[in-house]
Design an enzyme around this catalytic site. Structure first.
Site, PDB file in Angstrom:
ATOM      1  N   CYS A 150       0.857  -1.186   0.000  1.00  0.00           N
ATOM      2  CA  CYS A 150       0.000   0.000   0.000  1.00  0.00           C
ATOM      3  C   CYS A 150       0.893   1.235   0.000  1.00  0.00           C
ATOM      4  O   CYS A 150       1.724   1.406   0.896  1.00  0.00           O
ATOM      5  CB  CYS A 150      -0.882  -0.008   1.243  1.00  0.00           C
ATOM      6  SG  CYS A 150      -1.584   1.609   1.594  1.00  0.00           S
ATOM      7  N   GLU A 189       9.739   0.623 -11.479  1.00  0.00           N
ATOM      8  CA  GLU A 189       8.455   0.612 -12.208  1.00  0.00           C
ATOM      9  C   GLU A 189       7.257   0.823 -11.285  1.00  0.00           C
ATOM     10  O   GLU A 189       6.379  -0.036 -11.188  1.00  0.00           O
ATOM     11  CB  GLU A 189       8.317  -0.712 -12.977  1.00  0.00           C
ATOM     12  CG  GLU A 189       9.412  -0.914 -14.012  1.00  0.00           C
ATOM     13  CD  GLU A 189       9.228  -2.177 -14.863  1.00  0.00           C
ATOM     14  OE1 GLU A 189       8.468  -3.066 -14.457  1.00  0.00           O
ATOM     15  OE2 GLU A 189       9.851  -2.266 -15.940  1.00  0.00           O
ATOM     16  N   CYS A 233      -5.581   4.778   2.148  1.00  0.00           N
ATOM     17  CA  CYS A 233      -5.549   5.484   0.861  1.00  0.00           C
ATOM     18  C   CYS A 233      -6.812   6.313   0.693  1.00  0.00           C
ATOM     19  O   CYS A 233      -6.772   7.432   0.166  1.00  0.00           O
ATOM     20  CB  CYS A 233      -5.395   4.491  -0.297  1.00  0.00           C
ATOM     21  SG  CYS A 233      -3.708   3.839  -0.453  1.00  0.00           S
ATOM     22  N   GLU A 240      15.943  -0.670 -19.215  1.00  0.00           N
ATOM     23  CA  GLU A 240      15.678  -2.096 -19.426  1.00  0.00           C
ATOM     24  C   GLU A 240      15.177  -2.305 -20.847  1.00  0.00           C
ATOM     25  O   GLU A 240      14.285  -1.593 -21.301  1.00  0.00           O
ATOM     26  CB  GLU A 240      14.565  -2.625 -18.492  1.00  0.00           C
ATOM     27  CG  GLU A 240      14.898  -2.647 -17.040  1.00  0.00           C
ATOM     28  CD  GLU A 240      13.770  -3.262 -16.204  1.00  0.00           C
ATOM     29  OE1 GLU A 240      12.885  -3.937 -16.789  1.00  0.00           O
ATOM     30  OE2 GLU A 240      13.751  -3.049 -14.986  1.00  0.00           O
ATOM     31  N   GLU A 268      10.391 -15.112 -13.724  1.00  0.00           N
ATOM     32  CA  GLU A 268      10.921 -14.560 -14.970  1.00  0.00           C
ATOM     33  C   GLU A 268      12.024 -15.424 -15.554  1.00  0.00           C
ATOM     34  O   GLU A 268      12.869 -14.915 -16.281  1.00  0.00           O
ATOM     35  CB  GLU A 268      11.412 -13.123 -14.729  1.00  0.00           C
ATOM     36  CG  GLU A 268      10.270 -12.197 -14.328  1.00  0.00           C
ATOM     37  CD  GLU A 268      10.648 -10.729 -14.418  1.00  0.00           C
ATOM     38  OE1 GLU A 268      10.175 -10.053 -15.339  1.00  0.00           O
ATOM     39  OE2 GLU A 268      11.424 -10.268 -13.552  1.00  0.00           O
ATOM     40  N   LYS A 269      11.978 -16.711 -15.283  1.00  0.00           N
ATOM     41  CA  LYS A 269      13.094 -17.548 -15.718  1.00  0.00           C
ATOM     42  C   LYS A 269      13.132 -17.741 -17.223  1.00  0.00           C
ATOM     43  O   LYS A 269      14.160 -18.135 -17.768  1.00  0.00           O
ATOM     44  CB  LYS A 269      13.094 -18.899 -14.996  1.00  0.00           C
ATOM     45  CG  LYS A 269      11.876 -19.751 -15.182  1.00  0.00           C
ATOM     46  CD  LYS A 269      12.036 -21.041 -14.357  1.00  0.00           C
ATOM     47  CE  LYS A 269      10.748 -21.850 -14.345  1.00  0.00           C
ATOM     48  NZ  LYS A 269       9.632 -21.192 -13.660  1.00  0.00           N
TER      49      LYS A 269
END
Lengths: 681, 681, 681
Positions: free
Chosen positions: A122, A157, A167, A310, A358-359
């Site tokens: 959060c 990101e 919030c 990236e 993410e392999k």
């Protein structure tokens, strides 16, 4: 906007910087030495370190383990490799969630997410903010004088979107500050529609699950709020890093076509724009979209060089089909970024992971190791980039600007519009494509920026326009500019309230006409637009297909240059051309097919005296960057066939060292790149 | 794996058992007598009783009403009909949910479901487990000596998937037992990716709603856990039934292509495999899928005969369009099951319900009553089956095995793969189809089973392979076996961690090559593969279309038998043929069109010396079952036209009693069935 | 059903009433005077006022602000404009939600919605009911004698659907009242299926999120309950208004094809049927659907004239593409409503909003102001309607009825049917279209209404039929009526329990046959149906295509007039024609293509002696309304081309004043309208 830190940085890392994300904690120590060796072989000079290392650096609340990081920092420094050191706030460790469940994000439905992915925090949690800042401070204090430290990479990101009570409370506070009084909020949100007038602040909430459509002004403010509270997360860490290491540049990585964050508001807060870009090889428009994004990144800080922070060396893994980059295309794409102003080419990531989410995302060094085509390409490019070192810090000079505006993005895709399948991104890409195909330099701006340097301004579906923005467009034209404005522009003000006195209330004088009614076309309907005799901008044989939208348009001072040829609006204006002061505005009251749009845009460029950077056959992109005394011409063949281009100047092909005379016939292989350096005459 | 109970059972119910689910509580008593009469007419010998009777047997906590069940048990026994008596845990009564809300299942989103459907229980709830076992024990005690009791049907189609706190706690416990230490879990899950290292057990949770993709090793363990805790529900009831009635076989019904339960782990715990199968008449591949499933069911317990526990006499009701079984097709499908090893043909259900969720699901006796085509077919089949009684207990002997592996299913469809629209089921069906079309007997195995009896092993996309499984394939080939391995095999170990040193780390030596890069093809892209001259397996004119996937493949010891003819990999290997020890391995580096795959597989079968059970025209399936001294040939015409087949042996057509000479030309009607019994020579 | 209030009302507002929703609170006072002026110019005589004004009228609990409403009521009265004053319960103010969160609706998932849209209230909340009635009472007391007050508009488009605990409790209470005992509920819901027998009332809940399919009888009762509790909200407010202003008619606005509310049960409770209709200009069937809905609205109260309470002057904004109404089409659509019995044409809304969710929904006076085509059309129609004042109160006389039944709608689209992609709406539209194309007058009824006045009764897929309804159809035919019944009719009783003894249990005698099995066709399958020789209703060359469904149909007393020509049911009956008593029933056992259905329906109409209102070419709709001594013929050209029609009578064209002789050739422009008044002979 002092550029002192970046200057210092560029002194350490001149030329085009090469490198990638590095996650050594996933590998045993014996791999680390090989990494440094291979990085040196590939001319890697900068690595993004520690982006996801929070749980490896702080195993429990306040228990830090910096030993491994010390070791790798030293090893990299020893190898002459600099570090863009991350504050690891993007993925809080499981202990934070377990000890403080309020740090977990809540979805719109009210479900509080669990750990196991990333970015599950959060953005308003006090505990999250305290702990993420504490570790940032620890890192700053520890490595402030480390020789490897070249830059700070704050978070990663940013993409938080939370609907928790904290919030909710902050949103209310943000609104209170913005509007001052509830009366003002009620007036500007238009809460009397559907009887939702607030009479006490606690009644005002962020837009949770509701019944029926939501108030669009509330949605718009919520979008503004989300960008702002994330930016605030960034600036708080930046400020504490600056307090410790004032000379070290600080940034965070931006994302492509990313709706959540208004990077035009973010850019002044970073020392350099850093950008993550993953064009889809399966998308034939991918390279045009990339060019648009690159021009945006360059424009975000007034033309300053920026970093590809990236990109993928090969395939990614998050799409339904993840295509590889075919031979030469990774190199071509990298040079395209440089051609549009990038001074750094970096990858996610250095070494492909063996496990986790993410392999199968490619890397500089993939599972296949040094035998792969992919590694050979990475190796070659890293070394080749030395030859173009002189390009670094060179600037682009554009006479054309196109509008990209987050507030408009949020508003124009709002609910209950004449067409509700609309994509702002596709619209801007379509307009940008016309400029890209003409090989003119383009800045990507919004209407609150200074427009005085441009000769042509393209305004695609700029639905939302504040009074100042309306004035800016009018002044731009009056002062001699050439505007291209497409339909559904100038409709509402910054509160999403329709500007009175007929559409487009904000631009009626500029376009020289008004719209009586919006007339969307069904998805399978095409109509014909044809030129009107005796006007200057398009041939009298000009005929276009139009889809999606028609204005019921009435010309006033504007000249009708094309009209509807069929349908119930047959004979009514489709395109207007208006003189105002010293300038001209062309207004498109319908959505022309792409070739016709390009014809029209080229005609406007021609009339405005804007020339291509260099003549080039279709599929060949040409851009230019300049330093005080040199000019660099980038010639990029995106096609699948050879292309020939007759050079208009004398210069040196930087990649081969060959001197080329003016008039030389350059033969470009498919995916071929030529960079010609010439003295500025 | 003692088969004592099944032998006892088979003594009571010899031949092919016929029957169905019976829900007498839905009908008034006057119907019961008609039911028994009509059952006898149809040769029904076994009914599944009480599957959903919990609320009818226990109206409130501990208040049992066995009177009606006593009555129907007696009535059935009087009619000579045996009972497969259910423990009714599949659908707990509303009072359980109301008195103990914690017995209700929780969805991934956190929503606790309500009553009104079925299967709404939490598999970890202590109260649910206690109450469901109590009623099972009551049933066992009450009917232990009842003459109708032939078998126990524990629960029904186990499919619980719950995300409540109690399941969360059990998952943690299961992991603790598996990994011993958190360090081991962190290492094998690869939690350093995205910074999710755990430092205390309470931080570890089942995968609830999260942000971003989830750790795939956690997902994989969660799949293992779900299969295990459901199996544990079954075994606990089985054990208590065994304690009371040790001679009565116990089973539960398995489902088709059912991802949640690893039936290869379940099968050792049942006395007989019982299977529910609903092929879709609208699916042209339905009968191939059925054959694959039947072979799997037979293979689950090493070739033992199994039971069709549920099939539909006609249409079901859960699909968008529920097509009827056209004339002859229910009979044909039933014999197909027998042809693949079934010794029982049973239906859901005996009498079609008048109300509730399944009132339009067909039954042996439908709403239309005895006038229907459907009832006539049920009646005829039940009586005809007596003629094939001799088939019962006969076995199938296969020289070919294909791999079906739940752990691979879970893993290969995991997130963020090169292609994310992948279907493991479709892939295995496609490979199996090649074997089915060749009319060879096939076992369906996983790589942890003994493979020594097979000459050919087909390994479709076996992404996940433990070290033992890698070794098993290597040994299989070295020892003279013929393997067919398709792309994306041997990529990760049992922790979903990429096996190092290039793809396919687990099989590089076996296939005689390695893959530098995976190169998925966009969904609309086709490429061409063509034979390489001078190799033995396919004709030099062999040309195939490939879609979906290409390996960037490098031959090592393997011979290139087909290469890419176009695309950027033109000229690179597409199919390898490798010798290793006494055997051969063919590796498919791309996805060939179905006819080409079948050509290639037939070539491998031929080289391995595997012959069809019997020559047959396309669309005619032939299988064989054998006892010690007899062989039974099943000839099934799935086509819509007559088919002719010249018999290769002398024997008796069991269904007509006709003696057929070798060389006899059998004429098969559409949907025709011939079963030829011959002495074993 | 006293019509006293409506008579009083008609005395004040004779002729065809014209007007729209008016939301003056969105505009500054200076606009109000312009509004009244322009309303007068457009002949606006009635406005719906205050529909969403709760938060503007009651700023906090019990704090009322009627000042602005007083002012606008006076202003309107001064301008001679009457007011249909709303009770503003449709959108409670934010303070109600904040002070009493239990007033907020709960979704099926259990999520309680927030404010910001509209209609977010729980229909069972005591606080909501108390506060909404209090403000209704305040309004009634305050304006009881105001000269502008002409009518009460209670709430708006009731559409509440809530799953909170209070609604759960009320559902239980409603069931208790309906069934008396749990045993009765268990029996009629069929809870023994899937073992869900209740043994105590607290176990019974409304259908929240569940596992597996839900009991369909529970779903059906929940649908009945939802309609009933909303109707109760309406009647409670109506009663309190009646107590104060007994002479003022009260209504609420109904919606098109609105599944939630059974308007056949609602209609007796309103003084006049008021209807909101938004045909989609992009839907080529839009005008047929509108005609069906208009006929339903007229039939709801036995043929009484009704009001178009809302329509759009141009485009709406809620669909993916919101097309404008092309020139003449708004006028044509308005006259179509009058042609089907409407006596009022009103719009949402008077002046287009500048902000909020509906700012792009067109209005009588749009953002474009008085210059627009749209305003010109509104202005012209308002004034033209004076010429047709004589039509008001005229009635329609129909010899044909088609069944539209909410209970069947709910049931026939229930779960686990032979086809689960079924649309009741599309089915009825398809049958209605056949009648519409024949230009016969049609009433839209359900089978519990008096059918004795009709010669033809069309019964599309009437799956659910109580015993009384079965009897009604049988009596209708026996008494000489002509019925057309399509497949899947007469299958279940009012408890969704299959009627025993073969399909269609409820209609077997009527159709003269029975159905052995339902045989749905896959979505891409077409079969052929052809006439059987020697029967009277269709030509022997009649051939049709059928899709979606086949009955395995057996003729009994019925004559087979068409049979299946292919597929496995080739040679079996497809259409039956049965004599019963003095009447005939045609049964369709499959779904014929639309032209074939129309051919068959026309044949039935012909045999029954039903004649078109007037001969007309395709695309021209003709209807008739009559007073005691006058007849009004409405001739509407929906086509895009001119159409010619030879008048069968002498009369006066009301819109031009021209007297037309019998035999006159009327030339209708595209979208043209002619209304011919003649004396009743």
């Amino acid at each position: 906007m002092s550029d002192l830190p970046m200057n210092t940085f560029r002194d350490c890392l001149p030329g085009i910087v090469y490198g990638g994300d590095y996650n050594p904690e996933q590998w045993p120590r014996e791999v680390w030495r090989e990494d440094v060796e291979l990085m040196r072989a590939a001319n890697v000079r900068l690595v993004n370190l520690g982006v996801f290392s929070w749980s490896a650096l702080e195993s429990a609340d306040g228990e830090f383990q910096f030993g491994w990081l010390d070791e790798i920092m030293d090893l990299l420094a020893g190898g002459g490799i600099s570090v863009n050191l991350a504050t690891p706030n993007a993925s809080p460790p499981p202990w934070l969630a377990e000890d403080f469940p309020e740090t977990l994000m809540v979805e719109r439905s009210g479900v509080r997410v669990g750990v196991g992915g990333r970015g599950h925090f959060c953005p308003s949690s006090e505990v999250y903010r305290d702990r993420s800042r504490r570790i940032a401070r620890e890192l700053a204090e520890r490595y402030r004088d480390h020789p490897a430290l070249a830059m700070w990479h704050v978070g990663n990101e940013y993409h938080a979107l939370c609907f928790c009570d904290r919030c909710d409370e902050r949103f209310r506070g943000w609104l209170r500050e913005k509007y001052g009084s509830l009366d003002e909020l009620n007036r500007r949100w238009g809460t009397l529609v559907w009887g939702q007038r607030y009479n006490d602040w606690p009644q005002v909430h962020l837009p949770r699950s509701s019944r029926g459509m939501m108030n669009p002004a509330r949605e718009l403010d919520f979008a503004r709020f989300n960008s702002a509270i994330q930016l605030e997360l960034y600036t708080a860490e930046r400020d504490l890093l600056k307090a410790v290491t004032p000379q070290v540049p600080v940034t965070t990585n931006f994302m492509q076509f990313f709706r959540l964050n208004d990077y035009q508001r973010w850019a002044p807060e970073v020392d350099v724009v850093a950008f993550d870009i993953y064009p889809d090889p399966a998308d034939p428009e991918g390279l045009v979209k990339a060019a648009l994004q690159y021009d945006l990144m360059r424009s975000l800080r007034g033309g300053e060089p920026w970093m590809v922070m990236e990109q993928a060396a090969g395939a990614v893994s998050q799409w339904p089909f993840n295509l590889v980059k075919q031979p030469g295309r990774m190199r071509l794409g990298s040079y395209q970024a440089v051609a549009h102003g990038a001074d750094a080419i970096m990858f996610f990531q250095w070494r492909q992971s063996r496990y986790g989410q993410e392999k199968f995302h490619s890397a500089m060094l993939t599972h296949g190791g040094q035998s792969t085509r992919s590694w050979q390409a990475v190796l070659a490019l890293g070394n080749e980039l030395d030859r173009v070192a002189g390009v670094a810090t060179a600037r682009t000079s554009a006479e054309v600007a196109i509008v990209w505006d987050w507030e408009n993005w949020w508003a124009v895709e709002g609910c209950a519009h004449p067409v509700n399948t609309y994509s702002y991104k596709d619209t801007v890409v379509s307009h940008y494509r016309a400029l890209w195909a003409a090989n003119v330099a383009v800045d990507v701006v919004n209407l609150s920026q200074d427009l005085s340097q441009y000769r042509v301004l393209v305004v695609p579906n700029q639905y939302l326009m504040s009074q100042d923005q309306q004035d800016a467009v009018r002044r731009f034209v009056e002062n001699g500019g050439h505007a291209v404005v497409s339909y559904f522009s100038g409709i509402v003000n910054e509160d999403d309230q329709v500007i009175p006195d007929g559409y487009p209330g904000g631009l009626r004088q500029v376009i020289g006409g008004h719209v009586r009614e919006f007339s969307p076309l069904a998805s399978d309907t095409k109509v014909t637009v044809r030129a009107v005799d005796g006007q200057e901008l398009v041939e009298k044989t000009f005929t276009a297909t139009a889809t999606g939208w028609q204005d019921d348009l009435v010309a006033e001072s504007g000249q009708v240059i094309a009209e509807h040829a069929d349908g119930y609006l047959a004979g009514q204006p489709a395109v207007l051309d208006n003189s105002l002061g010293a300038g001209r505005a062309v207004y498109l009251g319908t959505r022309l097919d792409q070739p016709s749009l390009e014809t029209l845009v080229r005609a406007v460029l021609g009339r405005a005296g804007v020339r291509p950077v260099h003549a080039a056959p279709a599929g060949v992109e040409v851009t230019e960057r300049r330093t005080g005394d040199r000019t660099f011409l980038f010639i990029l063949n995106h096609g699948d066939d050879k292309a020939i281009l007759r050079l208009d100047r004398r210069g040196t092909d930087l990649l081969t060292g060959q001197v080329l005379d003016a008039g030389h016939e350059l033969v470009l292989e498919p995916a071929g790149v030529v960079i010609v350096e010439s003295p500025l005459s």
